[in-house]
Design a protein around this motif. Structure first.
Motif, PDB file in Angstrom:
ATOM      1  N   PHE A  81      41.741  48.408  44.881  1.00 11.39           N
ATOM      2  CA  PHE A  81      40.096  48.347  45.636  1.00 11.39           C
ATOM      3  C   PHE A  81      39.017  49.149  45.043  1.00 11.39           C
ATOM      4  CE2 PHE A  81      41.232  44.296  48.096  1.00 11.39           C
ATOM      5  CZ  PHE A  81      40.396  43.365  46.899  1.00 11.39           C
ATOM      6  N   GLU A  86      33.086  48.728  40.790  1.00 12.03           N
ATOM      7  CA  GLU A  86      31.959  47.813  40.814  1.00 12.03           C
ATOM      8  C   GLU A  86      31.366  48.210  39.658  1.00 12.03           C
ATOM      9  OE1 GLU A  86      30.520  46.087  43.966  1.00 12.03           O
ATOM     10  OE2 GLU A  86      31.786  46.286  45.095  1.00 12.03           O
ATOM     11  N   HIS A  95      34.632  41.719  34.889  1.00 15.42           N
ATOM     12  CA  HIS A  95      34.763  41.724  36.588  1.00 15.42           C
ATOM     13  C   HIS A  95      35.258  42.783  37.107  1.00 15.42           C
ATOM     14  CE1 HIS A  95      36.738  39.846  39.955  1.00 15.42           C
ATOM     15  NE2 HIS A  95      36.396  38.949  39.954  1.00 15.42           N
ATOM     16  N   PRO A  96      35.178  43.028  37.966  1.00 19.79           N
ATOM     17  CA  PRO A  96      35.534  44.562  38.504  1.00 19.79           C
ATOM     18  C   PRO A  96      37.462  44.227  38.511  1.00 19.79           C
ATOM     19  CG  PRO A  96      34.364  43.569  40.511  1.00 19.79           C
ATOM     20  CD  PRO A  96      34.039  42.947  39.067  1.00 19.79           C
ATOM     21  N   GLY A  97      37.836  43.038  39.037  1.00 23.66           N
ATOM     22  CA  GLY A  97      39.208  42.373  38.706  1.00 23.66           C
ATOM     23  C   GLY A  97      39.912  42.756  37.188  1.00 23.66           C
ATOM     24  N   THR A 100      39.974  46.372  36.662  1.00 23.85           N
ATOM     25  CA  THR A 100      41.504  47.394  37.376  1.00 23.85           C
ATOM     26  C   THR A 100      42.968  47.001  37.313  1.00 23.85           C
ATOM     27  OG1 THR A 100      39.909  46.925  39.406  1.00 23.85           O
ATOM     28  CG2 THR A 100      42.251  47.395  39.225  1.00 23.85           C
ATOM     29  N   CYS A 127      44.614  45.261  45.541  1.00 20.67           N
ATOM     30  CA  CYS A 127      43.494  43.763  45.498  1.00 20.67           C
ATOM     31  C   CYS A 127      44.515  42.465  45.314  1.00 20.67           C
ATOM     32  CB  CYS A 127      42.720  44.361  44.013  1.00 20.67           C
ATOM     33  SG  CYS A 127      43.314  44.448  42.418  1.00 20.67           S
ATOM     34  N   TYR A 438      31.797  44.113  47.716  1.00 21.38           N
ATOM     35  CA  TYR A 438      32.442  43.144  47.131  1.00 21.38           C
ATOM     36  C   TYR A 438      34.458  43.723  46.370  1.00 21.38           C
ATOM     37  CZ  TYR A 438      34.660  39.733  43.623  1.00 21.38           C
ATOM     38  OH  TYR A 438      35.648  38.933  43.320  1.00 21.38           O
ATOM     39  N   TRP A 439      33.915  44.374  45.958  1.00 27.07           N
ATOM     40  CA  TRP A 439      35.318  44.671  45.364  1.00 27.07           C
ATOM     41  C   TRP A 439      36.033  45.656  46.497  1.00 27.07           C
ATOM     42  CZ3 TRP A 439      38.775  42.325  42.444  1.00 27.07           C
ATOM     43  CH2 TRP A 439      39.560  43.114  41.644  1.00 27.07           C
TER      44      TRP A 439
END
Ligand code: ANZ
Ligand code: ZN
Length: 863
Positions: A81, A86, A95-97, A100, A127, A438-439
């Protein structure tokens, strides 16, 4: 002849280890457990040389302890995270995911190419809901155990990024990203009550004997225990306030006779009260707020004060009064938010006094100074001395004066209270974990207008981050999400609001080491399993985490103990902080940094020059600095592994400097490591070519080889256990030299000793260069993998140092001497002595009546 080819061999062995699950660890293995852990990486996208060094060290420790027959836990995961994801999402519209996880994939591939002995079945990413659901469950446990609070506090607010900034993110009063002037805002935030553990966290440092002293000192300072006095100053009656007294906190009550003002924090209650009727003071307070509250900012800022016009009575000098100032350097959340100033012995007070013309009266006299002439100029005197100018305290030491003045004030009353009260204070503040981001891990609570703030029922966990988020607006995407935060209250069913703050990512890394012990468990840990593995036997990482990460982990472990998830207080038994990886810097004629890959180095005599690889333009060789993108002096691990192999990179990282110091990456150093690899390879082939024999060789040459072998096996083990990897490497070099010399000398009767020598050499090398070691092991015809082979047995007799020379006396007269192995048995010495030529000569054919051997000392023969 044939050369060793790492590019072919390394992937091959990695595949074999993988297929055989060589490094998968079972929790129920009966062997002694050993847990080695390197700080897990942030998935930024690529590993850097600092990672290579860190993981190479951890891998040596892991492989060594496996060879010593322990059940080794050596896991890896991702501190996944955080804000960069972000920011990347904003820049790339992903998307941050997504960002990542694709970074994780790339970095995992890189780590795998290093041949680390990691149990990848235990991999975790913080995460993942599989991880953070347990963090949410523990948050609720901690909430119920009274270890979490929600309170309002002043925060640094970035009005452009619309987020709270940590003190470190405020630079010269401005947000580190936006550059906007930071505002002070009062915000309700979630806190872990780490300050409840201040005393324990401090005291337990003494027991962490396998931690660097430097780190323990940093933690002590951060916790910042100080013993002081709360002291009441009686107000001289004034029409501006009804306040009857001001309470200050001081660690130097011994300087009370040198007091020249009382100071209030801009956020002190009395300041606020006075400012209501005093616009100039209100403006001063606003000015203070505009500079941020970061401790560092405050320390650097010019000292400013505002005279309130109020006065207090001097507590020890009858008839005198002191002015009350509001001053910008006084923090509200330390002590009482008020001080008394003694300018002669405190620099901040002195700066203020010089600015506003306040009294500077020295009361501590340095040894050897004349009381009549000692004066303080622009530097406060803060060292030891004898109290003077201080009435009944005169002549006392600082410590004795502190005791006496504390007793004095304890016996007096102001405002119907004891005037002085001894108090212990800590600099350590509660840990604010709320982030408007958010993240991160959602804080699992719900705000209901009827029921108040209530935890999400555990059956409803995890509170999962919504996938469909937009970062079009600044601030917290969770807050902007159209539906996510709207829920029914789990208690009364009324419409309620989800908490949209997420947890500080330091929370994620405060317990991952515990999760590794049972990474798929349905509960945060399986206490029985966690207690078998924890504390981590050896933790290795960067010194930049010496304070926060380690302190938070120590707190969290205590909190997990209090809530029944683990059974110990301390997470890390052994800690090692490694140095950085540095490289020379290069600059072109235009002053721009040039990466090492574009530089050709040349040596002309003693001087080194450099030019550009393609243009040939001269390049200036600069200082050696930590590898960093900004100076472009980075070397990419992928390139090194691609051209030289992982073993070479690992070997060089371990060989060149003590592990706690910085290591300078050089082309020459890597070349040297690569050459060594080929030398070992040749040596193994030469010895194999000599064939094998079953016998034990007894020649002096063979004995020398065996001694060198066993001494190295013993020494390398000790050095690895002491984390002196560079010394272990040096011993391996020494053994290699000894073996190569014996090979070149071609002595007879050493075949089996040489076999033993190279077999041992390969085992000693295997924690550092595991791929080369497996290949050589195979060439030697050994069965199985060297990764599974036990550490070589050391024969203590072969460690016994060398020889002793014993004088030989015949009828009390020294006739000869003999060199024997230390500790040789008397009977054996006797036999050898009688065979000596000078002894036989002296005996002239007579038979000795008596022979006395004093082991290692002397031989007496009586005829
Ligand atoms: C009088 C004095 C005289 C002080 C002297 C120092 C030297 P440590 O040791 O770090 O705990 N202080 C107290 N509360 C403060 C606050 N809220 N903000 C800023 N400063 C504060 O520091 C304790 C000392 O820092 C205290 O002792 C106080 O100044 C100041 F020659 O009291 B001293
Ligand atoms: Zn409700």
């Amino acid at each position: 002849g044939e050369r060793y080819n790492p590019r072919e061999s390394e992937p091959k062995w990695q595949k074999i280890w993988d297929e055989r699950q060589s490094f998968v660890t079972a929790n129920d293995d009966p062997r002694e457990p050993y847990y080695v852990l390197e700080m897990f990486p942030y998935p930024s996208g690529r590993i850097h040389m600092g990672h290579v060094r860190n993981y190479a060290m951890g891998d040596v420790v892991a492989r060594y302890h496996r060879a010593k027959g322990k059940n080794v836990l050596h896991p890896m995961g991702w501190d996944a995270f955080g804000l960069p994801a972000e920011n990347a999402a904003i820049e790339r519209k992903t998307h941050p995911g997504t960002w990542t996880y694709s970074n994780i994939e790339a970095m995992k591939k890189q780590l795998k190419s290093m041949g680390l002995s990691i149990d990848w079945t235990r991999e975790i990413a913080t995460c993942s809901p599989d991880y953070y659901r347990h963090q949410q469950a523990m948050f609720i446990d901690m909430l119920e155990a009274g270890l979490v609070t929600r309170k309002s506090s002043k925060v640094n607010w970035d009005p452009v990024d619309m987020t709270v900034l940590a003190n470190e993110q405020v630079i010269d009063g401005k947000g580190w990203r936006s550059g906007a002037p930071v505002e002070q805002r009062e915000l309700t935030q979630w806190f872990f009550k780490i300050s409840d553990f201040a005393e324990d966290l401090l005291e337990a440092l003494d027991g962490l004997t396998e931690w660097p002293e430097k780190v323990r000192t940093m933690q002590r300072n951060w916790i910042g225990r100080s013993e002081g006095l709360r002291l009441l100053f009686e107000m001289v009656p004034s029409d501006k306030t009804d306040t009857a007294s001001i309470e200050v906190f001081t660690t130097r009550p011994d300087t009370i006779f040198g007091a020249s003002f009382v100071g209030l924090s801009p956020d002190h209650r009395l300041t606020t009260e006075l400012a209501e009727a005093n616009p100039a003071l209100a403006a001063f307070v606003a000015e203070c707020h505009s500079h941020g509250t970061a401790t560092e900012t405050l320390e650097k800022a010019e000292k400013q004060g505002f005279d309130t016009g109020l006065r207090v009575k001097h507590p020890v000098i009858e008839g005198e009064t002191l002015p009350v100032y509001v001053a910008n350097f006084i923090l509200m959340d330390y002590g009482t938010g008020a001080i008394f100033g003694c300018p002669a012995h405190d620099q901040r007070d002195l700066d203020l006094a010089r600015k506003y013309g306040l009294l500077v009266k020295p009361v501590v006299l340095p040894q050897g100074e004349d009381p009549a002439s000692f004066a303080v100029g622009t530097e406060a005197y803060t060292d030891a001395g004898t109290i003077f100018n201080s009435g009944f305290l005169d002549g006392l030491s600082i410590d004795e004066a502190k005791r006496q003045i504390a007793d004095y004030f304890a016996a007096r009353a102001v405002d119907n209270r004891p005037q002085g009260k001894v108090e212990v204070n800590y600099r350590l503040r509660d840990w604010g974990i709320s982030r408007q981001r958010y993240w991160g891990c959602p804080i699992p609570v719900i705000h209901c207008e009827v029921c108040g703030t209530i935890p999400v029922p555990k059956k409803d966990l995890p509170v999962v981050l919504p996938e469909d988020v937009s970062f079009d607006k600044p601030g917290n995407a969770l807050d902007h999400h159209p539906t996510w935060k709207h829920v029914a209250c789990p208690q009364c069913g009324a419409p309620a609001r989800r908490e949209t703050d997420t947890m500080d990512t330091f929370v994620d890394s405060s317990w991952y080491f515990a999760r590794f012990t049972a990474p798929q468990a349905e509960t945060p840990t399986i206490p029985g399993v966690a207690n078998r593995w924890l504390p981590v036997d050896q933790y290795i990482g960067g010194v930049e985490h010496a304070i926060l990460h380690l302190l938070y982990s120590r707190f969290f472990t205590r909190a997990m103990k209090a809530t029944g998830h683990v059974g110990m207080d301390e997470p890390f038994k052994g800690l090692f902080t490694q140095g950085m990886v540095t490289h020379e810097t290069y600059k072109g004629e235009d002053g721009a940094w040039v990466p090492p890959t574009d530089v050709v180095l040349e040596a002309t005599g003693d001087a080194r020059t450099a030019r550009h690889i393609s243009t040939g333009a001269p390049i200036q060789i600069g200082s050696v600095e930590k590898m960093s993108k900004s100076k472009k002096n980075v070397v990419d691990p992928d390139e090194i592994v691609g051209s030289y192999g992982a073993d070479t990179a690992r070997w060089f990282m371990l060989s060149d400097s003590p592990p706690e110091r910085d290591v300078q990456w050089t082309e020459a150093g890597v070349e040297g490591a690569s050459r060594f690899q080929q030398r070992v390879w040749r040596l193994v082939h030469d010895v194999v070519a000599q064939g094998d024999n079953e016998g034990v060789s007894t020649s002096a040459e063979a004995l020398a080889v065996r001694r060198a072998t066993h001494r190295a096996a013993d020494g390398v083990a000790r050095d690895i256990e002491g984390l002196r990897f560079n010394r272990a490497v040096a011993q391996i070099y020494e053994l290699t030299n000894a073996l190569a010399k014996a090979r070149d000398a071609g002595a007879a009767d050493i075949v089996s000793a040489m076999r033993e020598g190279v077999r041992t050499l390969i085992q000693l090398i295997s924690p550092m260069m595991p791929h080369l070691a497996e290949t050589c092991w195979q060439v030697l015809g050994e069965s199985g993998l060297v990764a599974d082979a036990p550490w070589p047995e050391v024969d203590p007799a072969l460690l016994v140092d060398d020889e002793v020379t014993m004088p030989i006396q015949i009828n009390g007269k020294r006739r000869a001497e003999i060199a024997v192995a230390k500790g040789m048995a008397p009977a054996e010495v006797e036999g050898r002595v009688l065979g000596l030529e000078p002894v036989q000569k002296a005996l002239e054919g007579r038979t000795p009546k008596k022979i006395v051997v004093v082991p290692d000392r002397i031989v007496n023969i009586v005829v």
